[in-house]
Design a protein around this motif. Structure first.
Motif, mmCIF file in Angstrom:
data_model
loop_
_atom_site.group_PDB
_atom_site.id
_atom_site.type_symbol
_atom_site.label_atom_id
_atom_site.label_comp_id
_atom_site.label_asym_id
_atom_site.label_seq_id
_atom_site.Cartn_x
_atom_site.Cartn_y
_atom_site.Cartn_z
ATOM 1 N N GLN A 138 1.071 -0.924 0.060
ATOM 2 C CA GLN A 138 -0.265 0.502 -0.017
ATOM 3 C C GLN A 138 0.961 1.630 -0.115
ATOM 4 O O GLN A 138 0.512 2.148 -0.813
ATOM 5 C CB GLN A 138 -0.819 0.102 1.510
ATOM 6 N N LEU A 139 1.973 1.325 0.050
ATOM 7 C CA LEU A 139 3.235 2.151 0.726
ATOM 8 C C LEU A 139 3.246 3.196 -0.452
ATOM 9 O O LEU A 139 3.812 3.577 -0.723
ATOM 10 C CB LEU A 139 4.052 2.270 1.775
ATOM 11 N N GLY B 99 3.082 6.631 1.149
ATOM 12 C CA GLY B 99 4.051 7.029 1.670
ATOM 13 C C GLY B 99 4.765 7.833 1.724
ATOM 14 O O GLY B 99 5.593 7.602 3.402
ATOM 15 N N ARG B 100 4.428 8.847 1.904
ATOM 16 C CA ARG B 100 4.599 10.098 2.451
ATOM 17 C C ARG B 100 4.050 10.357 4.107
ATOM 18 O O ARG B 100 4.796 11.247 4.628
ATOM 19 C CB ARG B 100 4.655 11.500 1.992
ATOM 20 N N ALA B 101 3.112 9.907 4.264
ATOM 21 C CA ALA B 101 2.248 10.311 5.093
ATOM 22 C C ALA B 101 3.293 9.249 6.530
ATOM 23 O O ALA B 101 3.873 9.260 7.629
ATOM 24 C CB ALA B 101 0.324 9.751 5.621
ATOM 25 N N PHE B 102 3.828 8.132 6.213
ATOM 26 C CA PHE B 102 4.395 7.246 6.958
ATOM 27 C C PHE B 102 5.803 7.653 7.209
ATOM 28 O O PHE B 102 6.295 7.772 8.095
ATOM 29 C CB PHE B 102 4.557 5.852 5.866
ATOM 30 N N ALA B 103 6.384 8.452 5.805
ATOM 31 C CA ALA B 103 7.835 8.607 6.677
ATOM 32 C C ALA B 103 7.573 9.546 7.535
ATOM 33 O O ALA B 103 8.595 10.167 8.121
ATOM 34 C CB ALA B 103 8.002 9.540 5.294
ATOM 35 N N LEU C 100 11.169 11.130 9.160
ATOM 36 C CA LEU C 100 12.908 10.617 7.803
ATOM 37 C C LEU C 100 12.190 11.680 6.971
ATOM 38 O O LEU C 100 10.991 12.357 6.675
ATOM 39 C CB LEU C 100 11.914 9.226 7.177
ATOM 40 N N ASN C 101 13.136 12.307 6.337
ATOM 41 C CA ASN C 101 13.479 13.283 5.458
ATOM 42 C C ASN C 101 13.413 13.203 3.914
ATOM 43 O O ASN C 101 13.491 11.890 3.909
ATOM 44 C CB ASN C 101 14.939 14.281 5.769
ATOM 45 N N ILE C 102 12.181 13.616 3.403
ATOM 46 C CA ILE C 102 11.256 13.252 2.474
ATOM 47 C C ILE C 102 11.300 15.232 1.703
ATOM 48 O O ILE C 102 11.223 15.771 1.917
ATOM 49 C CB ILE C 102 10.256 12.782 2.241
#
Length: 373
Positions: free
Chosen positions: A101-102, A109-113, A118-120
């Motif tokens: 899903q991520l 994916g960005r919500a998880f990071a 985590l730096n995005i």
């Protein structure tokens, strides 16, 4: 669920690329039977399987029979249709579906990071041309615009370098959600592959650097010297991802490293990446083998590094030039695909030796591939 999955049982494998075939070969070598499911009748994994299931015209019967026959299921690629992911809920699936899903949904994916600090790269979600314009102005040009779901219009990615490029986005506006993200021109790309076992132990493969060539195929090579602090951060992030998701099996974390010295997470993907084939020539245990060890409850092998290597995919058009080296290059391992994939990739070369610099010099003069100046 028992942690052991003993030889003689049937592993069901999902995936259309060559990595699925490699996992099937490893499973056979370890004494397992292999069932394979695909929507593509030419998928490489089908040629290796004991039981083959091919979807026809959206009929789910083949998928249901595949799942019924398989005592365990694994996937080697993150690109699975939503109906397949939903059907996996009732299967014995050590990897789970969270990472699928991520991988597919940029927003998730960005919500998880962000939840993991985590730096995005900075981004905004939009749905109209006006919102794209405002987001680009807020973020600052250049920006990249892409669909929120990676499986949807996978090739529809547009780079905007100024207001004058906004018209390029118009074909993408269909009422769905888009991602507008900061674009870095001068950037290095790195990737780390890890395998997490059922007991929570994580084995991480050596860092590799990757790049996309002019033919849109990704190359990769092992990295020797890199700043200790940068390596420490990438190792920490890779371990953190596996622990946070409680994922079992092989996964990949890709990074951007900017010219200003900033490190960003590019993406996180489940399964065995094609560029991870470089480890078959540089370490004592392939990612495919380590992945099967993980999902079947075996102890993971310590990873020993024995040499440097470069992974160089080639197309059918490059085969004649490659064949001129057939009886010359003792340090090249040449792998042909039985069927070229949809991009025209016909196989890959692993150039092996003590130094990546010397290997690149050799590849430059070989005349098979083009290199940027």
């Amino acid at each position: 669920m028992s942690l052991e999955f003993l030889p003689g049982s049937t592993i069901g494998i999902l995936g259309d690329d060559m990595m699925s075939q490699y996992v099937a070969q490893v499973a056979h070598n370890m004494g397992y039977n292999v069932a394979a499911y695909s929507t593509n009748p030419d998928a490489p994994v089908l040629s290796e399987a004991d039981y083959r299931f091919v979807e026809t015209a959206g009929d789910l019967t083949a998928l249901q029979n595949f799942l019924a026959l398989s005592s365990m299921v694994t996937y080697t690629s993150s690109w699975l249709p939503a109906k397949v992911i939903d059907a996996l809920a009732e299967s014995r699936l050590p990897q789970g579906t969270d990472l699928l899903q991520l991988t597919d949904d940029h927003a998730l994916g960005r919500a998880f990071a962000e939840s993991q600090s985590l730096n995005i790269l900075p981004y905004e979600t939009v749905s109209s041309l006006d919102e794209v314009a405002h987001a680009a102005a807020d973020l600052g040009y250049p920006v990249v615009v892409k669909p929120i779901f990676k499986h949807k219009h996978h090739d529809d990615t547009v780079i905007l370098r100024g207001d004058w490029d906004l018209g390029l986005v118009a074909p993408m506006i269909d009422g769905g959600t888009l991602i507008v993200e900061t674009w870095l021109d001068d950037v290095q790309e790195f990737a780390m592959t890890a395998v997490r076992g059922v007991t929570g132990d994580i084995k991480i493969y050596p860092l590799r650097q990757t790049t996309v060539a002019t033919d849109h195929m990704r190359r990769a090579w092992t990295i020797g010297d890199i700043a200790d602090d940068l390596m420490t951060v990438m190792l920490g992030v890779t371990e953190q991802v596996g622990e946070a998701l409680q994922y079992i099996g092989a996964y990949n974390v890709a990074f951007f490293y900017s010219s200003t010295g900033n490190l960003y997470i590019r993406d996180i993907a489940a399964g065995v990446q094609e560029t991870a084939a470089v480890y078959t020539a540089t370490t004592n245990v392939s990612v495919a083998e380590q992945h099967v060890r993980a999902i079947t409850g075996q102890a993971l092998s310590d990873i020993l590094i024995n040499q440097a290597a470069i992974y160089m995919p080639f197309t059918t058009e490059q085969v004649p030039a490659l064949m001129r080296h057939w009886d010359i290059q003792a340090n090249w391992q040449i792998y042909f695909y039985r069927f070229p994939d949809t991009t025209g990739k016909a196989g890959y070369v692993l150039a092996c030796g003590p130094s990546v610099t010397l290997l690149f010099n050799q590849l430059h003069v070989a005349g098979v591939w083009q290199f940027a100046d």
